[in-house]
Design a protein around this motif. Structure first.
Motif, PDB file in Angstrom:
ATOM      1  N   CYS A 288      -5.753  -2.252 -12.875  1.00 27.04           N
ATOM      2  CA  CYS A 288      -6.336  -3.336 -12.056  1.00 27.04           C
ATOM      3  C   CYS A 288      -7.261  -4.587 -12.811  1.00 27.04           C
ATOM      4  O   CYS A 288      -7.588  -5.313 -12.132  1.00 27.04           O
ATOM      5  CB  CYS A 288      -7.368  -2.576 -11.032  1.00 27.04           C
ATOM      6  SG  CYS A 288      -8.704  -1.641 -11.723  1.00 27.04           S
TER       7      CYS A 288
ATOM      8  N   TRP B 284      -4.772   0.682  -9.651  1.00 24.94           N
ATOM      9  CA  TRP B 284      -5.855   1.312  -9.977  1.00 24.94           C
ATOM     10  C   TRP B 284      -5.887   2.965 -10.664  1.00 24.94           C
ATOM     11  O   TRP B 284      -6.755   2.887 -11.338  1.00 24.94           O
ATOM     12  CB  TRP B 284      -6.322   1.517  -8.648  1.00 24.94           C
ATOM     13  CG  TRP B 284      -7.470   0.370  -8.002  1.00 24.94           C
ATOM     14  CD1 TRP B 284      -8.808   0.292  -8.140  1.00 24.94           C
ATOM     15  CD2 TRP B 284      -6.941  -0.671  -7.646  1.00 24.94           C
ATOM     16  NE1 TRP B 284      -9.170  -0.981  -7.623  1.00 24.94           N
ATOM     17  CE2 TRP B 284      -8.158  -1.717  -7.296  1.00 24.94           C
ATOM     18  CE3 TRP B 284      -5.614  -1.302  -7.363  1.00 24.94           C
ATOM     19  CZ2 TRP B 284      -7.850  -3.020  -6.701  1.00 24.94           C
ATOM     20  CZ3 TRP B 284      -5.680  -2.556  -6.875  1.00 24.94           C
ATOM     21  CH2 TRP B 284      -6.800  -3.128  -6.567  1.00 24.94           C
TER      22      TRP B 284
ATOM     23  N   ASP C  72      -8.178  -5.285  -3.051  1.00 22.45           N
ATOM     24  CA  ASP C  72      -8.270  -3.842  -2.794  1.00 22.45           C
ATOM     25  C   ASP C  72      -8.468  -3.846  -1.265  1.00 22.45           C
ATOM     26  O   ASP C  72      -7.791  -3.058  -0.497  1.00 22.45           O
ATOM     27  CB  ASP C  72      -9.197  -3.121  -3.310  1.00 22.45           C
ATOM     28  CG  ASP C  72      -9.228  -1.591  -3.138  1.00 22.45           C
ATOM     29  OD1 ASP C  72      -8.288  -1.282  -2.375  1.00 22.45           O
ATOM     30  OD2 ASP C  72     -10.045  -0.862  -3.597  1.00 22.45           O
TER      31      ASP C  72
ATOM     32  N   TRP D  73      -2.605   9.783  -3.125  1.00 16.10           N
ATOM     33  CA  TRP D  73      -2.471   8.758  -1.916  1.00 16.10           C
ATOM     34  C   TRP D  73      -2.379   9.022  -0.822  1.00 16.10           C
ATOM     35  O   TRP D  73      -2.703   9.043   0.365  1.00 16.10           O
ATOM     36  CB  TRP D  73      -1.457   7.718  -2.647  1.00 16.10           C
ATOM     37  CG  TRP D  73      -1.474   6.531  -1.617  1.00 16.10           C
ATOM     38  CD1 TRP D  73      -0.341   6.242  -0.548  1.00 16.10           C
ATOM     39  CD2 TRP D  73      -2.134   5.150  -1.342  1.00 16.10           C
ATOM     40  NE1 TRP D  73      -0.675   4.895  -0.035  1.00 16.10           N
ATOM     41  CE2 TRP D  73      -1.845   4.494  -0.399  1.00 16.10           C
ATOM     42  CE3 TRP D  73      -3.476   5.275  -1.940  1.00 16.10           C
ATOM     43  CZ2 TRP D  73      -2.256   3.438   0.135  1.00 16.10           C
ATOM     44  CZ3 TRP D  73      -4.133   3.926  -1.417  1.00 16.10           C
ATOM     45  CH2 TRP D  73      -3.553   3.253  -0.266  1.00 16.10           C
TER      46      TRP D  73
ATOM     47  N   SER E  61       0.159  -0.699  -4.819  1.00 17.16           N
ATOM     48  CA  SER E  61      -1.362  -1.180  -5.096  1.00 17.16           C
ATOM     49  C   SER E  61      -1.919   0.063  -5.813  1.00 17.16           C
ATOM     50  O   SER E  61      -2.799  -0.110  -6.654  1.00 17.16           O
ATOM     51  CB  SER E  61      -1.954  -1.371  -3.924  1.00 17.16           C
ATOM     52  OG  SER E  61      -2.050  -0.652  -2.975  1.00 17.16           O
ATOM     53  N   PRO E  62      -1.684   1.414  -5.472  1.00 14.41           N
ATOM     54  CA  PRO E  62      -2.305   2.566  -5.952  1.00 14.41           C
ATOM     55  C   PRO E  62      -1.898   2.705  -7.626  1.00 14.41           C
ATOM     56  O   PRO E  62      -2.942   2.933  -8.366  1.00 14.41           O
ATOM     57  CB  PRO E  62      -1.587   3.723  -5.261  1.00 14.41           C
ATOM     58  CG  PRO E  62      -1.252   3.198  -4.109  1.00 14.41           C
ATOM     59  CD  PRO E  62      -0.734   1.921  -4.223  1.00 14.41           C
TER      60      PRO E  62
ATOM     61  N   PRO F 147       0.735  -1.245   0.065  1.00 13.81           N
ATOM     62  CA  PRO F 147      -0.086  -0.107  -0.038  1.00 13.81           C
ATOM     63  C   PRO F 147       0.588   1.198   0.071  1.00 13.81           C
ATOM     64  O   PRO F 147       0.614   2.108   0.871  1.00 13.81           O
ATOM     65  CB  PRO F 147      -0.718  -0.201   1.439  1.00 13.81           C
ATOM     66  CG  PRO F 147       0.054  -0.903   2.230  1.00 13.81           C
ATOM     67  CD  PRO F 147       0.773  -2.055   1.353  1.00 13.81           C
TER      68      PRO F 147
ATOM     69  N   ASP G  89      -7.865   1.990  -2.646  1.00 17.24           N
ATOM     70  CA  ASP G  89      -7.211   2.081  -3.837  1.00 17.24           C
ATOM     71  C   ASP G  89      -8.368   2.662  -4.847  1.00 17.24           C
ATOM     72  O   ASP G  89      -7.971   3.369  -5.932  1.00 17.24           O
ATOM     73  CB  ASP G  89      -6.513   0.731  -4.314  1.00 17.24           C
ATOM     74  CG  ASP G  89      -5.418  -0.087  -3.539  1.00 17.24           C
ATOM     75  OD1 ASP G  89      -4.680   0.979  -3.552  1.00 17.24           O
ATOM     76  OD2 ASP G  89      -5.401  -1.062  -3.165  1.00 17.24           O
TER      77      ASP G  89
END
Length: 686
Positions: free
Chosen positions: A349, A186, A359, A297, A182-183, A126, A319
């Motif tokens: 994603c 997406w 997510d 983020w 992870s961002p 994350p 996300d």
């Protein structure tokens, strides 16, 4: 291409040279450890052959032999700790190939185009970053086997807490694990993600070189040994033993630290040069999206997620929320041209089979890392959807803070404001009570920094003058006469003024009141009043001394209330802190090292004044919701928001600070009046 190949070769060659320098440090340490043993062997062989015989040689032989044994034992202990210490793993969400076949296919195709080994696995973190992580240590073998079997069969594997007991195992020969922020999945499109991952995947080539791999293992082992030596909770014997190991490991790290840093720099340069052959033009554009994703983020975590975490709720779609936050940021600031056409492309994603599940796992891990929440959902730690955020987080946050504010006021003995309907029932919690307390010097004197309260014509009696000033909602809301209110305030705060006339006279500061002073008081009062009125008429504003006194009183009132709120909040947090199970605590220490949770706090602890401003703002919002038809809302960039007629009101903060910092309630009262907020009406609390 020739330039690229030359740059790549120079970077890789420089990295190998630095890796050999790191290994030479290890060899020198080994040589120092075996040197006494070598001298002892020479002395023993010389004694056996009769060449080194005699009393002096015998003493030297046994002394050096004893020293060699001690040094070998210490060196063996250090080597064992360095070899067995488990390097800390980055907390990630493992993604199996079954859960993301398209993502694995994209990475393998990228590795083939770069002519480097493909990463052994993929994991998500994350954060807005990507890197390669070596997880071939024997202590990580069981964790890898458990998570690679199926990353979605165990809830703790989803949140990055896989692993179990350490078992004896050989070091597995495998490529590093690719860790992706992870961002990125997406926010970025598929082509942008491929361009961003190209230099990262290209790093598997230099990582496969034996010298570089050996140097990295040595440095990670030293770092893990230092962490083991500094782990809290060690007994006295282990603390002494591991303290020696830690000092030796730090000494070796200082010796090879510069070489290791230059080695990593060479590896990065070689990977970057190799990646220029793949989507170079698109990679420049994608780097702009990396910076944009980081900004969104960070804003989402600090402004939106953090208030929910403090309420015991964790947003389960962080996300997906970063996409909304960046969309709003681009709409406000017009950061990107062709933004709508970009969103029409396939998002990265879509490479996951179940984006919602991933997510949710990444969101729970983010709460664990940045706030220190529990590892699993529970009654006091439950997920919340974005649709439920305004009602279950924003409204609850406001009313909880408003209730805490009134509890502190009750503990301080501050009276509640009278019921506006004049009923005999116990008055409820009102915004007027808070404003009156923070600006209570205005209620007694009728003078503030604004011209509205400057009154030179109150000369008759002090009672009527104070009564006329009751239109501000401070003096007239207590249900008592002005003199009575001032007397009560004098008992509680040490200030015994009663109206503007008594304020200007300042009679009997030593407290020695008698009949003579009471008889002479009217003449002195009229003289002082006329003098004050003359000064006010000449300058058009009160004296500087009175303004300074009022500001000091406001600061004292705010400081006392802020201290009470801080103490109350600390008690609540201490009472609500759950006991961490021993199994979870040991896993956290084993996987992530010895640092306490949260590993990455988002904000420093709030000061008392900041807490007071937040609580007063919450009280204002509760009053607006209950009396003016406002509703709680969510702003993707600023978090909890007050919506009036569907529009977000962002002009409240400065008015609250005027009240909290300087005791000036006029800006806030004007704002409340313009919106039809009834400060004297009780509000609903939790």
């Amino acid at each position: 291409m020739s330039g690229t190949g030359l740059g790549e070769e120079m970077g890789a060659q420089g990295a190998r040279v630095r890796a050999l320098a790191v290994l030479r440090v290890r060899s020198r340490a080994l040589g120092v450890a075996v040197l006494p043993a070598a001298v002892a062997v020479v002395l023993l062989v010389g004694g056996a052959t009769g060449r080194l015989s005699g009393g002096g040689w015998d003493i030297a032989r046994w002394a050096v032999t004893g020293l060699a044994l001690v040094v070998l034992l210490l060196a063996g202990a250090v080597a064992a700790v360095v070899a067995r210490a488990r390097p800390a793993l980055s907390p990630t969400v493992p993604v199996s190939e079954k859960a993301a076949p398209d993502l694995y296919r994209l990475v393998r195709d990228l590795a083939e185009r770069l002519d480097v080994p493909a990463p052994s696995a993929i994991a998500l973190t994350p954060d807005c970053d990507s890197w390669l992580e070596d997880r071939t240590h024997p202590a990580h073998a069981e964790a890898l086997s458990d998570t690679h079997a199926d990353a979605y069969t165990h809830p703790r594997a989803l949140s990055g807490f896989g692993g179990g007991r350490r078992r004896a195992a050989r070091r597995i020969a495998a490529a590093p694990v690719l860790v992706i922020g992870s961002p990125f999945l997406w926010w970025m499109r598929v082509a942008e993600l491929r361009a961003v991952l190209a230099p990262v995947v290209a790093g598997t080539g230099p990582s496969a070189h034996p010298d570089i791999a050996a140097a990295r293992r040595f440095v990670r082992g030293l770092d893990a040994a230092v962490a083991v030596a500094s782990r809290p909770g060690l007994g006295p014997i282990r603390r002494v033993a591991l303290g020696f190991v830690g000092r030796v490991a730090k000494l070796l790290l200082r010796g090879c630290g510069e070489h290791a840093a230059l080695m990593e720099r060479g590896v990065a340069a070689a990977a970057s040069e190799r990646a220029q052959a793949v989507d170079y033009g698109l990679r420049i554009v994608a780097q702009e999206q990396v910076g944009l994703a980081y900004a969104g983020w960070d804003r989402l975590l600090t402004r939106v997620a953090l208030p929910a975490w403090r309420m015991g709720r964790w947003p389960s779609r962080l996300d997906a929320g970063v996409v909304s936050a960046l969309t709003e940021l681009s709409r406000r600031d017009r950061l990107a041209e062709g933004f709508a056409s970009r969103l029409g492309e396939r998002p990265a994603c879509d490479l996951l089979e179940e984006p919602g599940v991933v997510d949710e796992a990444a969101s729970l891990l983010a709460a664990r890392l940045f706030h220190g929440g529990p590892a699993e959902a529970g009654p006091d730690w439950s997920p919340v959807d974005w649709q439920q955020y305004p009602e279950e987080v924003v409204d609850r946050k406001w009313r909880t803070e408003a209730a805490r504010l009134h509890r502190v006021l009750d503990a301080m003995g501050v009276r509640r404001s009278a019921d506006p309907a004049g009923s005999a029932l116990t008055p409820g919690p009102t915004l007027e009570r808070v404003i009156e307390h923070l600006s209570r010097h205005d209620a007694r004197t009728g003078v503030t920094g604004s011209a509205r309260h400057v009154s030179g014509g109150s000369g008759g009696s002090g009672g009527s003058g104070s009564g006329n000033d009751g239109s501000s909602g401070c003096g007239g809301s207590s249900g008592t006469s002005p003199v009575g209110s001032a007397s009560e305030a004098g008992k509680t705060s040490g200030i015994g003024e009663a109206g503007e006339t008594d304020r200007t006279s300042k009679t009997n500061e030593t407290g020695k009141t008698n009949e003579t002073s009471k008889a002479n008081e009217p003449s002195r009062t009229s003289e002082t009043t006329s003098r004050t009125s003359e000064t006010t008429s000449r300058t058009g504003k009160p004296s500087r001394t009175s303004e300074t006194n009022k500001i000091d009183e406001a600061i004292e009132a705010g400081d006392a209330l802020a201290a009470g709120i801080s103490a109350e909040l600390a008690r609540e947090e201490a009472a609500a802190a759950p006991a961490v199970p021993a199994e979870v605590a040991s896993d956290a220490v084993a996987l992530w090292g010895t640092d306490p949770l949260p590993l990455f706090p988002l904000q420093p602890p709030r000061s008392g004044r900041e807490l007071l401003a937040d609580h007063v703002t919450a009280m204002v919002c509760c009053s607006a919701v209950d009396t003016a038809g406002a509703v709680p809302g969510l702003d993707w960039l600023d978090g909890p928001a007050l919506l009036i007629d569907g529009e977000r009101r962002a002009d409240l903060g400065g008015r609250v600070l005027s009240l909290v910092e300087g005791g000036d309630a006029e800006p806030l009262r004007s704002w409340l009046t313009s919106l039809g907020v009834r400060a004297e009406k009780p509000v609903r609390l939790v």
